[in-house]
Design a protein around this motif. Structure first.
Motif, short mmCIF file in Angstrom:
data_model
loop_
_atom_site.label_atom_id
_atom_site.label_comp_id
_atom_site.label_asym_id
_atom_site.label_seq_id
_atom_site.Cartn_x
_atom_site.Cartn_y
_atom_site.Cartn_z
N THR A 8 0.83 -1.21 0.00
CA THR A 8 0.00 0.00 0.00
C THR A 8 0.86 1.26 0.00
N VAL A 9 1.87 1.29 0.86
CA VAL A 9 2.72 2.47 0.98
C VAL A 9 3.48 2.72 -0.32
N PHE A 10 4.09 1.69 -0.87
CA PHE A 10 4.95 1.90 -2.04
C PHE A 10 4.18 1.88 -3.36
N SER A 11 2.87 1.69 -3.29
CA SER A 11 2.07 1.87 -4.50
C SER A 11 1.74 3.36 -4.72
N LEU A 12 1.82 4.15 -3.66
CA LEU A 12 1.46 5.57 -3.78
C LEU A 12 2.33 6.32 -4.79
N PRO A 13 3.67 6.15 -4.77
CA PRO A 13 4.47 6.82 -5.81
C PRO A 13 4.09 6.40 -7.22
N LEU A 14 3.68 5.15 -7.38
CA LEU A 14 3.29 4.67 -8.70
C LEU A 14 2.01 5.35 -9.18
N ALA A 64 3.11 7.09 -20.11
CA ALA A 64 4.56 6.82 -20.07
C ALA A 64 4.88 5.66 -19.15
N SER A 65 5.85 4.85 -19.55
CA SER A 65 6.33 3.77 -18.69
C SER A 65 7.39 4.32 -17.74
N LEU A 66 7.78 3.50 -16.78
CA LEU A 66 8.82 3.92 -15.85
C LEU A 66 10.12 4.24 -16.58
N GLU A 91 5.39 -5.77 -11.17
CA GLU A 91 4.48 -5.98 -12.30
C GLU A 91 3.51 -4.81 -12.43
N PHE A 92 3.01 -4.35 -11.30
CA PHE A 92 2.09 -3.21 -11.29
C PHE A 92 2.77 -1.97 -11.88
N ALA A 93 4.02 -1.75 -11.51
CA ALA A 93 4.76 -0.59 -12.02
C ALA A 93 4.95 -0.67 -13.53
N VAL A 94 5.21 -1.86 -14.03
CA VAL A 94 5.48 -2.02 -15.45
C VAL A 94 4.20 -1.99 -16.28
N LEU A 95 3.11 -2.53 -15.74
CA LEU A 95 1.89 -2.69 -16.52
C LEU A 95 0.93 -1.51 -16.45
N MET A 96 1.13 -0.59 -15.52
CA MET A 96 0.20 0.54 -15.38
C MET A 96 0.01 1.35 -16.68
N PRO A 97 1.05 1.60 -17.47
CA PRO A 97 0.84 2.36 -18.71
C PRO A 97 -0.07 1.67 -19.71
N PHE A 98 -0.30 0.36 -19.54
CA PHE A 98 -1.13 -0.37 -20.48
C PHE A 98 -2.61 -0.37 -20.09
N LEU A 99 -2.94 0.36 -19.00
CA LEU A 99 -4.33 0.44 -18.58
C LEU A 99 -5.10 1.40 -19.47
N THR A 100 -6.37 1.08 -19.69
CA THR A 100 -7.24 2.01 -20.40
C THR A 100 -7.47 3.25 -19.54
N ASN A 101 -7.77 4.36 -20.18
CA ASN A 101 -7.93 5.61 -19.44
C ASN A 101 -9.15 5.60 -18.53
N THR A 102 -10.20 4.91 -18.92
CA THR A 102 -11.41 4.83 -18.11
C THR A 102 -11.86 3.38 -18.01
N ASP A 103 -12.58 3.08 -16.92
CA ASP A 103 -13.07 1.72 -16.71
C ASP A 103 -14.59 1.64 -16.66
N THR A 104 -15.26 2.77 -16.68
CA THR A 104 -16.72 2.77 -16.59
C THR A 104 -17.30 3.70 -17.64
N LYS A 105 -18.59 3.60 -17.86
CA LYS A 105 -19.27 4.46 -18.84
C LYS A 105 -19.23 5.92 -18.41
N SER A 106 -19.16 6.14 -17.11
CA SER A 106 -19.12 7.52 -16.62
C SER A 106 -17.74 8.14 -16.76
N GLY A 107 -16.77 7.32 -17.17
CA GLY A 107 -15.43 7.84 -17.37
C GLY A 107 -14.54 7.79 -16.14
#
Length: 334
Positions: A50-56, A66-68, A182-198
């Motif tokens: 939890t703590v070290f996910s905050l910088p990500l 952008a990737s790391l 893995e979370f740090a490397v894969l975050m740039p591959f996430l879609t910008n929105t996950d719901t219809k509301s954006g």
């Protein structure tokens, strides 16, 4: 090749990756006979992630595409980004070899992983949804089947010999957990929105994933100890022994799919020959290690894996976040 996935798909992939750590836990790895104390080790890992996910999250908010490595090149130049790329590539190869060396189906797993790496991350993420469903159904059936065998007096007093085992368990979990990297490397591959509301569910998803895997491990350890008692200390993989007691031993062979998902961080859009070379190297080293338990113990010690996991998952992203903050302050001052 499509390279965008949703937050849900990402967290399901990370869940399955963490499951590998959970289902291969034993008293030898955690350094003590009371596996229940490992629940508190898992809580420590929950706080660490939890703590070290905050910088990500902050970096991803500032640089969503952008990737790391791209952020490192922007702030520090290629002299930093190129060595970082090598460090992350080497780390994933080592962790994949470690995961594969714990199972006897290396070539089957490598075939699945190689196919996923060539087809793209979206193929792996879609498969993870099916695998997650099968896994949860299987584990639910196991827990229901063994619940009549729960024996409360098998549960040992907590911290009877101090907190050394809990600390050792936390170090083992942290060393073997590649989820943050893995979370740090894969975050740039996430879609910008996950719901219809954006709106994005990335932060909420992270909390649910991190808390969910912690709860799952606690339930798993409870059933292992309360059903197996001292017999659990004699097992290499107590979770598999629990599955055999439930007479649902077929669930054991899902480990091929679990490990295949763990291969997801292989660089996206690689050259075919590079992917094949990485897979071949991983297969050869994994097969060599599986011939001897002593080799696995000597090569993959917590003292070796822990610095690597902390460096790639916590230290390097935190340093980039620090440099990013300095750049922002300079721009504001100008």
């Amino acid at each position: 090749m499509k390279t965008k996935i949703s937050a849900l798909q990402l967290y399901l992939m990370l869940f399955l990756s963490r499951v590998i750590v959970s289902i291969t836990i034993n008293v030898q790895t955690v350094g003590g006979s009371n596996l229940i104390e490992s629940i508190f080790s898992s809580l420590g890992l929950f706080l660490y992630l939890t703590v070290f996910s905050l910088p990500l999250f902050v970096l991803h908010k500032s640089h969503p595409e952008a990737s790391l490595l791209q952020i490192a090149e922007k702030h520090c130049g290629r002299g930093v980004s190129v060595p970082m790329s090598a460090i992350y590539a080497l780390y994933f190869i080592v962790m994949n070899i470690f995961s594969l060396s714990r199972f006897s189906i290396v070539l089957v797993v490598l075939g699945i992983a190689l196919y996923g790496a060539i087809r793209g991350i979206e193929t792996i993420s879609r498969a993870s949804v099916c695998i997650f469903t099968l896994f949860m159904l299987g584990m639910g059936m196991i827990f229901l089947a063994v619940s009549p065998n729960v024996t409360p007096h098998y549960l040992m007093p907590l911290f009877y010999d101090g907190i050394d085992q809990t600390v050792q368990g936390f170090l083992v979990f942290t060393a073997r957990c590649s989820s943050l990297t893995e979370f740090a490397v894969l975050m740039p591959f996430l879609t910008n929105t996950d719901t219809k509301s954006g709106k994005s569910h990335r932060v909420l998803g992270f909390v649910v994933w991190n808390g969910g895997i912690t709860v799952f491990l606690g339930v798993l350890l409870f059933f292992i100890v309360s059903c197996l008692g001292e017999y659990a200390a004699l097992q290499v993989f107590p979770a598999y022994t629990l599955a055999s007691i439930a007479e649902i031993a077929g669930i054991q062979r899902l480990d091929a799919l679990f490990i295949a998902v763990c291969m997801a961080p292989i660089p996206t859009r690689p050259r075919a020959w590079l992917t094949a070379l990485i897979a071949a190297l991983t297969a050869v080293l994994s097969l060599w290690l599986t011939d001897s338990a002593a080799r696995v113990g000597a090569v993959f010690r917590t003292a070796y894996l822990l610095p690597c996991s902390v460096l790639t998952g916590a230290m390097l992203p935190s340093l980039l976040w620090f440099f990013d903050c300095i750049k922002k302050k300079r721009r504001r001052a100008a």
